[in-house]
Motif scaffolding. Structure first.
Motif, short mmCIF file in Angstrom:
data_model
loop_
_atom_site.label_atom_id
_atom_site.label_comp_id
_atom_site.label_asym_id
_atom_site.label_seq_id
_atom_site.Cartn_x
_atom_site.Cartn_y
_atom_site.Cartn_z
N MET A 83 -22.19 -32.10 -33.35
CA MET A 83 -21.31 -33.24 -33.08
C MET A 83 -19.86 -32.76 -32.92
O MET A 83 -19.12 -33.28 -32.08
CB MET A 83 -21.40 -34.27 -34.22
CG MET A 83 -22.71 -35.03 -34.27
SD MET A 83 -22.99 -36.03 -32.81
CE MET A 83 -21.69 -37.22 -32.98
N GLY A 84 -19.47 -31.77 -33.71
CA GLY A 84 -18.12 -31.22 -33.58
C GLY A 84 -17.90 -30.63 -32.21
O GLY A 84 -16.84 -30.82 -31.59
N ARG A 85 -18.90 -29.88 -31.73
CA ARG A 85 -18.78 -29.29 -30.39
C ARG A 85 -18.72 -30.39 -29.32
O ARG A 85 -17.95 -30.29 -28.35
CB ARG A 85 -19.95 -28.35 -30.11
CG ARG A 85 -19.87 -27.05 -30.87
CD ARG A 85 -20.84 -26.01 -30.34
NE ARG A 85 -22.19 -26.48 -30.18
CZ ARG A 85 -23.18 -26.36 -31.07
NH1 ARG A 85 -22.95 -25.76 -32.22
NH2 ARG A 85 -24.39 -26.81 -30.82
N LEU A 86 -19.53 -31.44 -29.49
CA LEU A 86 -19.50 -32.55 -28.52
C LEU A 86 -18.14 -33.25 -28.53
O LEU A 86 -17.60 -33.59 -27.48
CB LEU A 86 -20.61 -33.56 -28.84
CG LEU A 86 -22.02 -33.11 -28.48
CD1 LEU A 86 -23.03 -34.11 -29.03
CD2 LEU A 86 -22.18 -32.98 -26.99
N GLU A 87 -17.60 -33.48 -29.73
CA GLU A 87 -16.29 -34.13 -29.83
C GLU A 87 -15.21 -33.28 -29.19
O GLU A 87 -14.32 -33.80 -28.51
CB GLU A 87 -15.96 -34.42 -31.29
CG GLU A 87 -16.78 -35.53 -31.88
CD GLU A 87 -16.59 -35.68 -33.39
OE1 GLU A 87 -15.96 -34.80 -34.01
OE2 GLU A 87 -17.08 -36.67 -33.94
N ASP A 88 -15.27 -31.96 -29.40
CA ASP A 88 -14.29 -31.07 -28.78
C ASP A 88 -14.41 -31.13 -27.26
O ASP A 88 -13.40 -31.18 -26.55
CB ASP A 88 -14.49 -29.63 -29.26
CG ASP A 88 -14.13 -29.45 -30.73
OD1 ASP A 88 -13.45 -30.34 -31.29
OD2 ASP A 88 -14.53 -28.42 -31.31
N GLY A 89 -15.64 -31.10 -26.75
CA GLY A 89 -15.84 -31.18 -25.31
C GLY A 89 -15.35 -32.50 -24.74
O GLY A 89 -14.72 -32.54 -23.67
N LEU A 90 -15.62 -33.59 -25.45
CA LEU A 90 -15.16 -34.90 -25.01
C LEU A 90 -13.63 -34.97 -25.00
O LEU A 90 -13.03 -35.54 -24.08
CB LEU A 90 -15.74 -35.99 -25.91
CG LEU A 90 -15.46 -37.43 -25.51
CD1 LEU A 90 -16.01 -37.70 -24.13
CD2 LEU A 90 -16.07 -38.38 -26.52
N ALA A 91 -12.99 -34.36 -26.00
CA ALA A 91 -11.53 -34.35 -26.04
C ALA A 91 -10.97 -33.56 -24.85
O ALA A 91 -9.97 -33.96 -24.25
CB ALA A 91 -11.04 -33.75 -27.35
#
Length: 137
Positions: A83-91
């Motif tokens: 989820m952290g990686r997804l949030e970083d990608g989304l940002a």
């Protein structure tokens, strides 16, 4: 009559001195104990046994959770990392989109930000797999 030195009679100072002396005594006692070869070996064996028990308990707990079809701590940690990686990608995508909108606004494009960023959901044009199987037969 001479006044007593209140600094030496301070409870906080007496407590601090007692703690310092106690730590020194404990440190000396433990150092002497660890210098003994038999004591060090016994403590090493005990620590190894504790590590083995902890590992066995963890494996048993994970197996029990898997049997009950429940997530384990490792599953939650892996999910948190993902989820952290997804949030970083989304940002990153949001930042790039913002830069794109600003670049278009600066270049004198006639479209405003609402026209550039389409917030409607895409149409669903793919049939579910169950429909595909029925139509092929």
């Amino acid at each position: 009559m001479e006044q007593p030195d209140w600094n030496t009679l301070s409870p906080a100072r007496m407590w601090r001195d007692w703690i310092a002396k106690s730590e020194a005594q404990w440190s000396e006692a433990v150092s002497q104990m660890l210098k003994n070869e038999h004591t060090g070996e016994a403590m090493n064996r005990q620590l190894n046994e504790m590590q083995l028990l902890h590992r066995q308990f963890s494996e048993l707990a994970q197996a029990s959770l898997a049997t009950a079809n429940l997530p384990s701590r490792n599953d939650f940690e892996a999910l948190d990392e993902r989820m952290g990686r997804l949030e970083d990608g989304l940002a990153q995508v949001a930042a790039e989109l913002s830069r794109l909108v600003q670049a278009l606004a600066v270049s004198g494009g006639n479209a405003n930000a609402d026209q550039i960023v389409n917030t409607s959901r895409p149409t669903r044009n793919r049939k579910p797999a169950s429909d595909l199987i029925q139509t092929r037969g």
